[in-house]
Enzyme design. Structure first.
Site, PDB file in Angstrom:
ATOM      1  N   CYS A   1      12.215 -20.015   7.277  1.00  9.69           N
ATOM      2  CA  CYS A   1      13.315 -18.917   6.969  1.00  9.69           C
ATOM      3  C   CYS A   1      14.517 -19.878   7.588  1.00  9.69           C
ATOM      4  O   CYS A   1      15.074 -19.941   8.516  1.00  9.69           O
ATOM      5  CB  CYS A   1      13.476 -17.740   7.175  1.00  9.69           C
ATOM      6  SG  CYS A   1      14.505 -16.885   5.973  1.00  9.69           S
TER       7      CYS A   1
ATOM      8  N   CYS B   1      20.278 -13.802   8.708  1.00  5.45           N
ATOM      9  CA  CYS B   1      19.291 -12.525   8.809  1.00  5.45           C
ATOM     10  C   CYS B   1      18.172 -12.853  10.288  1.00  5.45           C
ATOM     11  O   CYS B   1      17.594 -14.019   9.450  1.00  5.45           O
ATOM     12  CB  CYS B   1      18.990 -12.447   7.408  1.00  5.45           C
ATOM     13  SG  CYS B   1      17.385 -11.133   7.485  1.00  5.45           S
TER      14      CYS B   1
ATOM     15  N   CYS C   1      12.817 -10.286  10.198  1.00  2.88           N
ATOM     16  CA  CYS C   1      12.000 -11.066  10.824  1.00  2.88           C
ATOM     17  C   CYS C   1      11.539 -11.450  12.204  1.00  2.88           C
ATOM     18  O   CYS C   1      11.901 -12.709  12.769  1.00  2.88           O
ATOM     19  CB  CYS C   1      11.512 -11.774   9.462  1.00  2.88           C
ATOM     20  SG  CYS C   1      11.080 -11.319   7.910  1.00  2.88           S
TER      21      CYS C   1
ATOM     22  N   CYS D   1      15.409 -14.448  -0.107  1.00  2.53           N
ATOM     23  CA  CYS D   1      14.522 -14.498   1.018  1.00  2.53           C
ATOM     24  C   CYS D   1      12.168 -15.064   0.574  1.00  2.53           C
ATOM     25  O   CYS D   1      12.354 -14.274  -0.711  1.00  2.53           O
ATOM     26  CB  CYS D   1      14.802 -12.541   0.860  1.00  2.53           C
ATOM     27  SG  CYS D   1      13.486 -11.988   2.245  1.00  2.53           S
TER      28      CYS D   1
ATOM     29  N   GLN E   1       3.792   1.796  -0.487  1.00  2.00           N
ATOM     30  CA  GLN E   1       3.885   0.915   0.525  1.00  2.00           C
ATOM     31  C   GLN E   1       4.799  -0.699   0.384  1.00  2.00           C
ATOM     32  O   GLN E   1       4.406  -0.444  -1.061  1.00  2.00           O
ATOM     33  CB  GLN E   1       2.648   1.068   1.640  1.00  2.00           C
ATOM     34  CG  GLN E   1       2.131   1.882   1.199  1.00  2.00           C
ATOM     35  CD  GLN E   1       2.034   2.573   3.151  1.00  2.00           C
ATOM     36  OE1 GLN E   1       3.018   1.604   2.960  1.00  2.00           O
ATOM     37  NE2 GLN E   1       1.617   3.315   3.481  1.00  2.00           N
TER      38      GLN E   1
ATOM     39  N   TYR F   1       0.891  14.895   2.990  1.00  2.00           N
ATOM     40  CA  TYR F   1       1.763  13.729   3.056  1.00  2.00           C
ATOM     41  C   TYR F   1       1.286  13.047   1.813  1.00  2.00           C
ATOM     42  O   TYR F   1       0.967  11.215   1.812  1.00  2.00           O
ATOM     43  CB  TYR F   1       2.522  13.293   4.333  1.00  2.00           C
ATOM     44  CG  TYR F   1       2.325  14.327   6.261  1.00  2.00           C
ATOM     45  CD1 TYR F   1       3.626  14.322   5.887  1.00  2.00           C
ATOM     46  CD2 TYR F   1       1.123  14.290   7.222  1.00  2.00           C
ATOM     47  CE1 TYR F   1       4.249  15.128   6.971  1.00  2.00           C
ATOM     48  CE2 TYR F   1       1.970  15.103   7.909  1.00  2.00           C
ATOM     49  CZ  TYR F   1       3.042  15.719   7.551  1.00  2.00           C
ATOM     50  OH  TYR F   1       2.756  16.441   9.215  1.00  2.00           O
TER      51      TYR F   1
ATOM     52  N   GLU G   1       3.031  16.977  -0.800  1.00  2.62           N
ATOM     53  CA  GLU G   1       4.496  16.237   0.010  1.00  2.62           C
ATOM     54  C   GLU G   1       5.209  17.380  -0.753  1.00  2.62           C
ATOM     55  O   GLU G   1       5.623  17.787  -1.526  1.00  2.62           O
ATOM     56  CB  GLU G   1       3.996  15.215  -1.910  1.00  2.62           C
ATOM     57  CG  GLU G   1       5.321  14.664  -1.673  1.00  2.62           C
ATOM     58  CD  GLU G   1       5.237  13.666   0.286  1.00  2.62           C
ATOM     59  OE1 GLU G   1       6.923  13.764  -0.099  1.00  2.62           O
ATOM     60  OE2 GLU G   1       4.867  12.904   0.501  1.00  2.62           O
TER      61      GLU G   1
ATOM     62  N   ASN H   1      -1.162  10.977   6.358  1.00  3.91           N
ATOM     63  CA  ASN H   1      -0.706  10.213   6.121  1.00  3.91           C
ATOM     64  C   ASN H   1       0.753   9.919   6.419  1.00  3.91           C
ATOM     65  O   ASN H   1       1.942   9.881   5.730  1.00  3.91           O
ATOM     66  CB  ASN H   1      -0.455   9.702   4.841  1.00  3.91           C
ATOM     67  CG  ASN H   1       0.662   7.735   5.111  1.00  3.91           C
ATOM     68  OD1 ASN H   1       0.281   7.495   6.176  1.00  3.91           O
ATOM     69  ND2 ASN H   1       0.502   6.970   3.732  1.00  3.91           N
TER      70      ASN H   1
ATOM     71  N   CYS I   1       1.619   4.661  10.602  1.00  5.43           N
ATOM     72  CA  CYS I   1       2.640   3.771  11.110  1.00  5.43           C
ATOM     73  C   CYS I   1       3.123   2.926  12.266  1.00  5.43           C
ATOM     74  O   CYS I   1       4.100   2.725  12.908  1.00  5.43           O
ATOM     75  CB  CYS I   1       3.667   3.574   9.667  1.00  5.43           C
ATOM     76  SG  CYS I   1       5.315   4.587   9.811  1.00  5.43           S
TER      77      CYS I   1
END
Length: 374
Positions: free
Chosen positions: A3, A11, A14, A87, A211, A240, A261, A306, A333
């Site tokens: 990149c 940036c 990442c 990007c 997602q 959730y 939710e 979740n 996550c």
């Protein structure tokens, strides 16, 4: 992945880009395994890898520069725009839309919001792409001042960018570090984006979450369906639930499913998808997951959770421990908050787990664990 923005220090989002992808994946797997090791033997299935670039189905672009030369990307520490239209995380089809949107900013005279001086109108451009290549485009504005120009020039945008099937203006009058405000003005006939995931059509509304990595999300829902079917519950809660990804995938004849939710937009999306599928035993409701569980008359056979990064927390974990719920599928996550929650429900033991790499080139991931009592 190479990149030029990272190499030039424009940036640095990442953070793992200089590490070979196989090493990234192995380190994430090791991190999850270490955090969950205290909870007993756990069968780790092979991790679900992602393509290394071009995987993002959405672009969240801060607008900078000038109305005649706008930047779409991020803002540097001084509030100056850094253009990231090329990007490498965006697929080529999404990348191709961004110069058109920049031209639209100029054509409609949408003055970029200047953070240091707090002047201007256009704060962000948010773009989501479906697996079919259709787009939802949202312009985040400080006020309604630019709405007449948006409407005036919208036919040009739809002609040049016919894949933009849903276009909205979101109003964010406050000067604060958030992406969107509560009010959405729909500018097109359609207000939803159809996301085909496995054999389920999910209908995304402007403020409903999905997602970032569609292919890995599809794998997550397949795993959830497989594990729920193996447990053979007659009743399931999806807490959730978002736009209903898990709930709609685990629905089956003779099985009642309830999704909870807090987002009314997400629940409306889930209900539209349910109705399209003709699922009469699936119900969605707006509410807090913990409050719903604590006030329910009786627990289901299986619960899917979740939660956001903070996890489900001690109240819901404590309820699951006391409830007698037989099985839990926990999608996380953040394995650290997952581990904290497991401490509070020792009777529900992890039996199998699987890492899903939703976010290559970063330290983020998704991990799903099947828990059962005993």
């Amino acid at each position: 992945m190479q990149c030029h923005h990272f190499d030039a220090a424009r940036c640095r989002s990442c953070t793992l880009i200089e590490q070979p992808y196989a090493e990234q994946l192995a380190a994430k797997q090791e991190r999850c395994a270490d955090l969950l090791a205290p909870f007993g033997p756990l069968e780790w299935l092979p991790p679900v890898a992602s393509v290394e670039q071009g995987f993002r189905n959405k672009a969240k672009l801060a607008v900078g520069g000038t109305v005649d030369a706008p930047t779409l990307g991020i803002l540097d520490p001084g509030g100056v725009g850094v253009d990231l239209r090329d990007c490498g995380l965006y697929p080529a089809t999404l990348q191709a839309a961004l110069p058109v949107l920049a031209s639209f900013v100029t054509r409609a005279r949408l003055v970029p919001y200047d953070v240091p001086t707090r002047r201007g109108e256009l704060k962000y451009v948010l773009v989501t792409q479906s697996p079919d290549g259709d787009l939802m485009v949202r312009f985040v504005l400080r006020s309604t001042e630019a709405l007449p120009r948006l409407r005036k020039h919208l036919p040009w945008l739809l002609d040049v960018l016919p894949r933009a099937v849903a276009v909205t203006a979101n109003l964010l009058p406050e000067h604060k570090a958030v992406l969107e405000g509560p009010e959405e003005v729909v500018l097109t006939e359609r207000s939803t984006l159809r996301m085909r995931v496995n054999d389920v059509d999910l209908h995304l509304r402007p403020q409903s979450f999905f997602q970032t990595n569609t292919e890995v999300a599809a794998a997550l829902y397949r795993i959830g369906r497989e594990w729920v079917d193996a447990a053979a519950p007659r009743s399931v809660w999806d807490l959730y639930c978002g736009v209903g990804g898990f709930a709609l995938h685990v629905a089956a004849p003779g099985r009642s499913v309830v999704g909870i939710e807090t987002s009314t937009e997400a629940v409306a999306s889930a209900e539209q998808s349910r109705d399209d599928l003709g699922l009469t035993d699936v119900r969605f409701a707006t509410g807090d997951a913990t409050a719903f569980a604590l006030t329910a008359d009786a627990p289901p056979d299986l619960v899917v959770v979740n939660p956001p990064r903070r996890g489900i927390g001690p109240d819901l974990a404590g309820w699951l421990e006391r409830s007698g719920v037989r099985d839990v599928v926990y999608s996380s996550c953040n394995a650290a908050s997952l581990a904290r929650d497991l401490v509070a429900m020792p009777s529900l033991r992890p039996r199998r787990g699987r890492l899903l790499d939703m976010f290559p080139q970063t330290g983020h991931y998704e991990v799903v664990v099947a828990l059962s009592r005993g």
